[in-house]
Design a protein around this motif. Sequence first.
Motif, short mmCIF file in Angstrom:
data_model
loop_
_atom_site.label_atom_id
_atom_site.label_comp_id
_atom_site.label_asym_id
_atom_site.label_seq_id
_atom_site.Cartn_x
_atom_site.Cartn_y
_atom_site.Cartn_z
N ILE A 194 0.82 -1.21 0.00
CA ILE A 194 0.00 0.00 0.00
C ILE A 194 0.85 1.26 0.00
CG2 ILE A 194 -1.70 1.32 1.32
CD1 ILE A 194 -2.77 -1.37 2.34
N ALA A 195 1.88 1.30 0.81
CA ALA A 195 2.68 2.51 0.99
C ALA A 195 3.83 2.53 0.00
CB ALA A 195 3.19 2.61 2.42
N GLY A 196 3.52 2.83 -1.25
CA GLY A 196 4.54 2.87 -2.28
C GLY A 196 5.24 4.20 -2.34
N SER A 197 6.05 4.37 -3.36
CA SER A 197 6.90 5.56 -3.47
C SER A 197 6.09 6.84 -3.48
CB SER A 197 7.75 5.46 -4.73
OG SER A 197 8.55 6.60 -4.89
N GLU A 198 4.96 6.87 -4.18
CA GLU A 198 4.18 8.10 -4.24
C GLU A 198 3.62 8.47 -2.87
OE1 GLU A 198 3.78 10.46 -6.72
OE2 GLU A 198 5.49 9.25 -7.31
#
Length: 697
Positions: A255-259
């Motif tokens: 869920i907590a990707g780069s963006e």
Amino acid sequence: MSELAGLFAPQCVAVVGATEREGSVGRAVVRNLLADFEGEVVPVNPRFDRLFDRECHDSVAGTGADLAVVAVPAEAVPGVVEQASEASIENVVVISAGFGEAGPEGTDREERLVDIAEEYDLNLVGPNSIGVISTPSGLNATFSPRNALDGSISFMSQSGAYITAVLDWAADRNLGFKDIVSLGNKAVLDESDFVAAWGDDPETDVVLGYLEGIRDGRRFMEVAREVTAETPVLAVKSGRTEAGATAAASHTGAIAGSEAAYDAGLDQSGVIRVDTGEELFEFGQMLAGQPLPEGEGVAVVTNAGGPGVMATDAIGDAEAELAPLGESTRERLDDVLPAAASRRNPVDVIGDADADRFGAALEVVLDDPNVGAAVVIACPTATLAFESLADTLAAVTGDYDLPVAACLMGGESTEAAAATLADVGLPSYFDPARAVRSLDVLFEYREIRDRTYEAPRTFDVDREAAREILATVRDRSDNRLGVEAMDLLEAYGIPTPEGRIVDSPRAARETAEAIDGDVVMKIVSPDILHKTDVGGVEVGVADEDVADIYETLVTRARNYQQDARILGVQVQEMVDLGAGVETIVGANRDPQFGPLLLFGLGGVFVEVFEDTATRVAPVSEREAAGMIDAIDSAPLLRGARGRTPVDEAAVVETIGRLSQLVTDFPAIVELDINPLVATPDGVAAVDLRLTVDPETL
């Protein structure tokens, strides 16, 4: 701007690779410099004695320059830069391409530039840059076909072509700049350096950036936090990707990707992230030209009902609110408006209004103590001259320290009026919603400016015990840990249910008998990530059934995957899920920003609803509490539908303790506590999964 003063205000510029050949970069750079630069311009090219009717030097070493602009073939650049450094030239702009963007050979050349810059403490822009502009000194050391207008906005971009497009677009809108930098490959100077420099620059009112990435997210956050307390910083970050598109070993990783990291990092550092280039410059122009609002309300003055309603709708979607006009204001409007006009907000001066009626109504509403900002909307009519309206608005707003946006809803007939308004720093728009959104950014920045940053709380923890638990991955064939590492949470003061992992039915029975009430039993295997999917969890097991359930869980695991490593079965105190809310607290490690925390609705539906908030660790208590505020399901934690509110302070403390854990141990690549059950009496971490990099322990 002491450290970069020579870059933006040099006394002498040497152009290495100068030539009079049509269509060449070297010619364009010299031509641009000769057009407006107040200092000396020295061409450097060993093939010529004179260029541009002046002496041409064969080396940068003898020029006496304090800025060198390099436009020679890539293979010659390191030698030129070294010559410049040895001649005590502290500032270099490398326009040449063919470096890190061009494969291994180019990467080697770029590393050589970095080595030279470090050895000589060199300010180097680029390579692969179109150059720099600084309007106060007339410096245009670029090959752009158009120069910048004077202004107080400083702008940096990773795309050189975007700068040339912006300069052309901005000229038509009378939008001026103080400094412009094409970052290029950012081999030495990067976005953090320029944000810091412009934050110290009294002539820069707003910093804007087009960024494709941030080289050092943590440094950028430190710099931007300090700068945004006084100077607004806005950025477009391109390259958005679908978060969690690649497989990850945890929910957090998915869920907590780069963006999400960029969103969190920019927000925590006070940088306003915008979606489009148009917003970037419209908002920048508003922040540069208008004061911040003192009150909360926005007034709308219009000669057309429909656009007034459009503005009202936009205010409803904004941070600001529609100002309620006081009785005395409405009485004063009686004196300046005809009977058919509306005295309530939005104030409709009706279609036959001229510039004087607009001005009189605007003066009245700006005097209202409930009004912190105003939007003036004008549609073309036979009784209204836009040029006269612009003169009136310029005169009226000059008497008030309140922000105003003009919405001139026309085409060619508005151009002269818009130019008049731009000259006094009053932005104009066609769309009422855009006018409102641009005003709203003033309210947004006011909130950022008034923030008080708190240091993260430091908890008393057993760091050595945590290190020993993490080090157990060295004895395993993979780098994942599960509930067998629950003591890691205990070491950092995160509550867990009573229980332990056992390796026999008898041990399972003995453990269950020591726990009050029924128990939960879970298979423990690093090869089975989703235990519930394979029947690896049994809830509400009575003491007399524990031994049989142990055998059942092991059999199910073997049937699911014969070669799965079975470490045992966890026998755990049963947490009453009905008495609380299942949440998730997690972390993963972003390559630019470091540890990224996640909090949200947990349990088996975490990846279905994705109701989560992210922050870059370490976080303060206020930031941790803000993560709860940020999720849509926050009312479930606070007593929605007659439920008893959970112990929110315990949730905040758990986020803080996890923040300290992942900050203390960079070896933790990903971590999930899911669920973290929050109840009115506290929290309990029921399940754990993490990935560890043993090389960094």
